[in-house]
Design a protein around this motif. Structure first.
Motif, PDB file in Angstrom:
ATOM      1  N   LEU A   8      16.150   4.640 -14.623  1.00  0.00           N
ATOM      2  CA  LEU A   8      15.653   5.056 -13.312  1.00  0.00           C
ATOM      3  C   LEU A   8      14.464   6.013 -13.419  1.00  0.00           C
ATOM      4  N   GLU A   9      13.730   5.929 -14.521  1.00  0.00           N
ATOM      5  CA  GLU A   9      12.555   6.783 -14.719  1.00  0.00           C
ATOM      6  C   GLU A   9      11.610   6.632 -13.534  1.00  0.00           C
ATOM      7  N   GLY A  10      11.118   7.743 -13.012  1.00  0.00           N
ATOM      8  CA  GLY A  10      10.169   7.723 -11.916  1.00  0.00           C
ATOM      9  C   GLY A  10      10.791   7.515 -10.543  1.00  0.00           C
ATOM     10  N   LYS A  11      12.103   7.439 -10.472  1.00  0.00           N
ATOM     11  CA  LYS A  11      12.800   7.251  -9.195  1.00  0.00           C
ATOM     12  C   LYS A  11      13.450   8.565  -8.777  1.00  0.00           C
ATOM     13  N   VAL A  12      13.609   8.743  -7.472  1.00  0.00           N
ATOM     14  CA  VAL A  12      14.293   9.912  -6.926  1.00  0.00           C
ATOM     15  C   VAL A  12      15.395   9.413  -6.002  1.00  0.00           C
ATOM     16  N   ALA A  13      16.583   9.999  -6.120  1.00  0.00           N
ATOM     17  CA  ALA A  13      17.714   9.611  -5.276  1.00  0.00           C
ATOM     18  C   ALA A  13      18.226  10.818  -4.508  1.00  0.00           C
ATOM     19  N   LEU A  14      18.623  10.599  -3.267  1.00  0.00           N
ATOM     20  CA  LEU A  14      19.310  11.607  -2.472  1.00  0.00           C
ATOM     21  C   LEU A  14      20.789  11.284  -2.540  1.00  0.00           C
ATOM     22  N   VAL A  15      21.578  12.240  -3.013  1.00  0.00           N
ATOM     23  CA  VAL A  15      23.029  12.036  -3.112  1.00  0.00           C
ATOM     24  C   VAL A  15      23.712  13.033  -2.179  1.00  0.00           C
ATOM     25  N   THR A  16      24.397  12.518  -1.166  1.00  0.00           N
ATOM     26  CA  THR A  16      25.150  13.376  -0.262  1.00  0.00           C
ATOM     27  C   THR A  16      26.546  13.569  -0.833  1.00  0.00           C
ATOM     28  N   GLY A  17      27.147  14.724  -0.562  1.00  0.00           N
ATOM     29  CA  GLY A  17      28.466  15.024  -1.103  1.00  0.00           C
ATOM     30  C   GLY A  17      28.426  15.251  -2.599  1.00  0.00           C
ATOM     31  N   ALA A  18      27.306  15.767  -3.108  1.00  0.00           N
ATOM     32  CA  ALA A  18      27.115  15.935  -4.546  1.00  0.00           C
ATOM     33  C   ALA A  18      27.828  17.143  -5.135  1.00  0.00           C
ATOM     34  N   ALA A  19      28.537  17.905  -4.327  1.00  0.00           N
ATOM     35  CA  ALA A  19      29.204  19.111  -4.817  1.00  0.00           C
ATOM     36  C   ALA A  19      30.421  18.798  -5.678  1.00  0.00           C
ATOM     37  N   ALA A  20      31.074  17.663  -5.451  1.00  0.00           N
ATOM     38  CA  ALA A  20      32.300  17.353  -6.189  1.00  0.00           C
ATOM     39  C   ALA A  20      32.621  15.864  -6.082  1.00  0.00           C
ATOM     40  N   GLY A  21      33.583  15.448  -6.852  1.00  0.00           N
ATOM     41  CA  GLY A  21      34.126  14.105  -6.744  1.00  0.00           C
ATOM     42  C   GLY A  21      33.132  12.999  -7.051  1.00  0.00           C
ATOM     43  N   LEU A  22      33.222  11.935  -6.262  1.00  0.00           N
ATOM     44  CA  LEU A  22      32.396  10.747  -6.474  1.00  0.00           C
ATOM     45  C   LEU A  22      30.906  11.054  -6.334  1.00  0.00           C
ATOM     46  N   GLY A  23      30.540  11.861  -5.351  1.00  0.00           N
ATOM     47  CA  GLY A  23      29.131  12.215  -5.173  1.00  0.00           C
ATOM     48  C   GLY A  23      28.572  12.940  -6.383  1.00  0.00           C
TER      49      GLY A  23
END
Length: 65
Positions: A8-23
């Motif tokens: 995923l070089e050069g890509k940016v992702a927004l991850v919601t719920g990234a504090a714990a678990g699946l996110g």
């Protein structure tokens, strides 16, 4: 280990719920694949996830929801 076809070089992702678990797991997997990650915590901040992403040498943006 991540296959070269899934880099995923050069890509940016927004991850919601990234504090714990699946996110959190998804955010770290994206960083391991070479992507930069914008982390969003729902009810708490994703500081630990951001730290893990930084240790992988990737850029991260911390946010709250």
């Amino acid at each position: 280990m991540i296959l070269d076809d899934f880099r995923l070089e050069g890509k940016v992702a927004l991850v919601t719920g990234a504090a714990a678990g699946l996110g959190q797991a998804i955010a770290i997997a994206i960083a391991e694949a070479g992507g930069d990650v914008a982390c969003h915590g729902n009810t708490r901040g994703p500081e630990a996830t951001c730290e893990a992403i930084t240790k992988l040498g990737r850029r991260r943006v911390r946010g709250y929801g």
